[in-house]
Scaffold this active site. Structure first.
Site, PDB file in Angstrom:
ATOM      1  N   TYR A  34      -6.951  -3.819 -16.420  1.00  0.00           N
ATOM      2  CA  TYR A  34      -8.334  -4.307 -16.315  1.00  0.00           C
ATOM      3  C   TYR A  34      -9.158  -3.966 -17.558  1.00  0.00           C
ATOM      4  CZ  TYR A  34      -7.369  -5.150 -11.355  1.00  0.00           C
ATOM      5  OH  TYR A  34      -6.845  -5.587 -10.175  1.00  0.00           O
ATOM      6  N   LYS A  38       6.251  -0.246 -11.795  1.00  0.00           N
ATOM      7  CA  LYS A  38       7.336  -1.209 -11.939  1.00  0.00           C
ATOM      8  C   LYS A  38       8.149  -0.826 -13.174  1.00  0.00           C
ATOM      9  CE  LYS A  38       7.660  -5.067 -10.290  1.00  0.00           C
ATOM     10  NZ  LYS A  38       8.701  -5.593  -9.364  1.00  0.00           N
ATOM     11  N   ASP A  74       6.489  -3.141  -5.672  1.00  0.00           N
ATOM     12  CA  ASP A  74       6.728  -4.245  -4.736  1.00  0.00           C
ATOM     13  C   ASP A  74       7.412  -3.725  -3.479  1.00  0.00           C
ATOM     14  OD1 ASP A  74       8.882  -3.692  -6.409  1.00  0.00           O
ATOM     15  OD2 ASP A  74       9.646  -5.747  -6.407  1.00  0.00           O
ATOM     16  N   ASP A  84      -5.244  -1.361  -6.720  1.00  0.00           N
ATOM     17  CA  ASP A  84      -6.236  -2.286  -6.180  1.00  0.00           C
ATOM     18  C   ASP A  84      -5.632  -3.031  -4.978  1.00  0.00           C
ATOM     19  OD1 ASP A  84      -8.429  -3.869  -5.903  1.00  0.00           O
ATOM     20  OD2 ASP A  84      -8.283  -4.866  -7.851  1.00  0.00           O
ATOM     21  N   ASP A 112      -6.049  -1.939  -0.666  1.00  0.00           N
ATOM     22  CA  ASP A 112      -6.633  -2.894   0.282  1.00  0.00           C
ATOM     23  C   ASP A 112      -5.662  -3.162   1.419  1.00  0.00           C
ATOM     24  OD1 ASP A 112      -8.966  -3.146  -1.079  1.00  0.00           O
ATOM     25  OD2 ASP A 112      -8.885  -5.319  -1.297  1.00  0.00           O
TER      26      ASP A 112
END
Ligand code: NAD
Length: 368
Positions: free
Chosen positions: A142, A192, A225, A249, A253
């Site tokens: 970001y 990852k 993942d 993020d 959630d």
């Protein structure tokens, strides 16, 4: 010795409504437990824009920097939607996070037994769930450069850059290990590393911090993942999950929603230690200013109350009092007290924001 200082920024919409219930609990702590805070209040968001033309004044920023902890309600609302980006209410919150350098975002996902049927997952998968996702908040994709939309030959290309320094990874890892020591002493780091160099570095640095300073904490690594799948399959296998800004993020959630309503979710954002050894800290409910129900006494104050409980635990070393508040909330829910957002399909009569506060205070009284 001076009382610990707490800056309250109630903000907009339902912010002041839910914060009013927290203020009553702060009063209760003084009256019934002899625990006092030096509380000051100020403006953030739309209300600060209305009063000063900016969503956060320099003076308020300075107060936030000096406070032992900041407790925020919510900011924003339709009235401010057309404002220039630079003075939008959310910019006040972003400024606080940035200037306080709050790099470690704690998002608990805790499922109270009484609300287990609210989850989209089966009761036995979520009942009693108590995990925390630690998300790196100030770096990663970001913020990394280069970024932008560029022209390349006949087409446009959108670019963002995932970038982490060793020290950025190390400090958030440390924050996760410290947290784990106050809980079930288990950290799972997610990245990852199979396809991203920044993931390889992430894994190596988290392992180094562990081996050097936190060998007593159980550490595992997981590809993000797979982490997403495991969170939905059997979330109770985790205690603390630490991950980067982007994965955090998404995963936080996902984890939060395992537990039901937005009106129940607290959060903490922590920075570097201050002179007293405790981290700079901002506590806030995950929800926004909920303009659709603002001013109607319908808001659920529990997310804000649980955010205050996090402040008790992480900023004020008052873990027992934090547990007392959490148990009071648990009792109230077990007794069937529900604000409108927690009403099941069977209906019933919801309580107001203030009545929920009354019930929590009564449960606190009963805990003595
Ligand atoms: P929201 O979280 O305010 O509301 C989403 C839905 O959840 C609404 O239906 C609302 O009524 C309900 N809800 C939220 N909190 C609740 C509570 N405590 N009790 C009962 N119901 C609750 O999100 P939104 O509608 O997307 O955004 C509204 C405004 O809030 C916007 O201006 C947005 O920018 C702002 N916002 C602020 C923050 C923040 O201050 N941290 C976070 C998200 C959104």
């Amino acid at each position: 010795m001076a009382n610990p200082s707490l800056l309250i920024l109630a903000g907009d919409g339902i912010g002041p409504e839910v914060m009013a219930e927290v203020k009553r609990i702060i009063g209760w702590m003084g009256a019934k437990r002899g625990i006092y805070f030096d509380v000051s209040e100020d403006l953030v968001g739309g209300c600060a824009y209305d009063a000063h033309g900016v969503p956060l004044t320099d003076a308020t920023m300075a107060k936030a920097q000096a406070a032992d902890a900041v407790l925020l309600g919510a900011v924003g609302g339709p009235k401010y939607d057309k404002l220039d980006f630079s003075v939008k209410p959310e910019r006040g919150l972003l400024r606080l996070r940035k200037e306080m350098d709050l790099f470690s975002n704690l998002r608990p996902a805790q499922c109270f037994d009484a609300l287990a049927d609210f989850s989209s997952l089966k009761r036995d998968v979520v009942a009693g769930l108590d995990i925390v996702i630690v998300r790196e908040l100030t770096s990663g994709v970001y913020f990394g450069e280069p970024r932008g939309i560029f022209r390349e030959g006949n087409e446009r290309v959108g670019i963002n850059t995932q970038r982490y320094t060793e020290s950025e990874i190390a400090r958030v890892a440390k924050s996760a290990f410290e947290l784990a020591r106050k809980r079930a002493n288990k950290v799972c780091s997610m990245e990852k590393a199979n396809v991203m160099e920044s993931g390889i570095l992430w894994r190596e640095v988290v392992q180094e911090v562990h081996d050097r300073d936190y060998p007593d904490v159980e550490l595992s690594h997981m590809y993000a993942d797979n982490g997403a799948m495991q969170l939905v399959r059997w979330p109770k296998q985790f205690d603390v999950i630490v991950t980067d800004n982007l994965f955090g993020d998404v995963l936080s959630d996902c984890a939060a929603m395992l537990t039901g309503s937005l009106g129940m979710l607290p959060s903490a954002s922590l920075g570097a230690p201050m002179a007293n050894g405790r981290p700079k800290a901002l506590y806030e409910p995950v929800h926004g200013s909920a303009p659709d129900i603002a001013g109607q006494g319908k808001a659920n104050p529990i997310a804000c109350i649980l955010s205050f409980a996090m402040a008790l635990r992480y900023s004020f070393e008052l873990g027992e009092e934090a547990t007392r508040v959490e148990k009071a909330v648990e009792k109230v829910l077990a007794d069937g007290v529900r604000t409108a957002d927690l009403m099941g399909p069977d209906g019933g009569t919801p309580v107001t924001t203030t009545q929920m506060g009354d019930a929590v205070l009564a449960a606190l009284d009963a805990s003595l």
